[in-house]
Scaffold this motif. Sequence first.
Motif, short mmCIF file in Angstrom:
data_model
loop_
_atom_site.label_atom_id
_atom_site.label_comp_id
_atom_site.label_asym_id
_atom_site.label_seq_id
_atom_site.Cartn_x
_atom_site.Cartn_y
_atom_site.Cartn_z
N ASN A 28 0.81 -1.21 0.00
CA ASN A 28 0.00 0.00 0.00
C ASN A 28 0.85 1.27 0.00
N ARG A 29 2.00 1.21 0.66
CA ARG A 29 2.92 2.35 0.58
C ARG A 29 3.44 2.52 -0.85
N ALA A 30 3.69 1.42 -1.53
CA ALA A 30 4.14 1.48 -2.92
C ALA A 30 3.07 2.10 -3.81
N ILE A 31 1.82 1.73 -3.61
CA ILE A 31 0.72 2.31 -4.39
C ILE A 31 0.66 3.82 -4.17
N PHE A 32 0.70 4.24 -2.91
CA PHE A 32 0.64 5.66 -2.56
C PHE A 32 1.84 6.40 -3.16
N ALA A 33 3.02 5.81 -3.06
CA ALA A 33 4.24 6.44 -3.56
C ALA A 33 4.23 6.57 -5.09
N LEU A 34 3.71 5.58 -5.79
CA LEU A 34 3.65 5.66 -7.26
C LEU A 34 2.79 6.84 -7.70
N SER A 35 1.77 7.15 -6.93
CA SER A 35 0.92 8.30 -7.22
C SER A 35 1.60 9.61 -6.79
N LEU A 36 2.08 9.64 -5.57
CA LEU A 36 2.62 10.87 -4.96
C LEU A 36 3.99 11.27 -5.49
N PHE A 37 4.85 10.31 -5.81
CA PHE A 37 6.22 10.61 -6.22
C PHE A 37 6.48 10.44 -7.71
N ALA A 38 5.52 9.88 -8.46
CA ALA A 38 5.69 9.74 -9.91
C ALA A 38 4.48 10.22 -10.68
N GLY A 39 3.40 10.53 -9.98
CA GLY A 39 2.22 11.05 -10.64
C GLY A 39 1.46 10.03 -11.46
N LEU A 40 1.58 8.75 -11.12
CA LEU A 40 0.87 7.73 -11.88
C LEU A 40 -0.63 7.75 -11.57
N ARG A 41 -1.40 7.48 -12.60
CA ARG A 41 -2.85 7.34 -12.48
C ARG A 41 -3.17 5.94 -11.96
N ALA A 42 -4.39 5.76 -11.45
CA ALA A 42 -4.82 4.45 -10.94
C ALA A 42 -4.70 3.38 -12.01
N CYS A 43 -5.10 3.69 -13.25
CA CYS A 43 -5.02 2.69 -14.32
C CYS A 43 -3.58 2.31 -14.64
N GLU A 44 -2.66 3.25 -14.48
CA GLU A 44 -1.24 2.98 -14.74
C GLU A 44 -0.65 2.13 -13.63
N ILE A 45 -1.02 2.41 -12.39
CA ILE A 45 -0.55 1.61 -11.25
C ILE A 45 -1.05 0.18 -11.41
N ALA A 46 -2.33 0.04 -11.73
CA ALA A 46 -2.93 -1.30 -11.88
C ALA A 46 -2.29 -2.06 -13.04
#
Length: 190
Positions: A28-46
């Motif tokens: 869950n920290r990785a999910i949050f970090a991908l958004s907060l530190f790389a600006g990834l969208r939910a579809c990109e994280i998934a």
Amino acid sequence: MKQAKLLTEAEQKRVYAVIDAHRYRSRNRAIFALSLFAGLRACEIAGLKVGDVYDAQGQVRDTLYLAAGQTKGDEANTVLVSKRLAKVLGKYAATYPRHIKNLQAPLIFSAKRGGFSAQTIVNLFARFYELAGVKGASSHSGRRQFLTELADKGVNVRVIQALARHKDISTTQRYIDYNESKLRNAIELV
């Protein structure tokens, strides 16, 4: 168009506390970090596969290469990995070393070891924010935070556009927050 809420420092700390109090903390920290530190969208994280993020030795890549099917605009793109993001992803790899060995596996896995859909990522963010008492935040809040913080630090808007992977600079400009304090600080630079 309604903008995703920007998170205060206190709200970010509350979200981290929520994440740390539940199972799958590292994931869950990785999910949050991908958004907060790389600006990834939910579809990109998934859409990320282990091999998009880690090399065959399990080391975090310095650049993520997103295939067209992994992005919102159906165009291949790259995402640069900051040192802060690499640190979080390194901890994720250390927590789940067996998972990281399967380069074709979805990066983000469920309790049943399947991948997450974009909607599941959106729902997970909503749950983090609800439990942390953060109103108005969404899965896009981390992305907006990422872009606004770059602007606040004086990064040129064209560079921010490239990091956001936007075709049109006006889209990038809508993400960047400003307020009276920022406007007053700006005029004092002259």
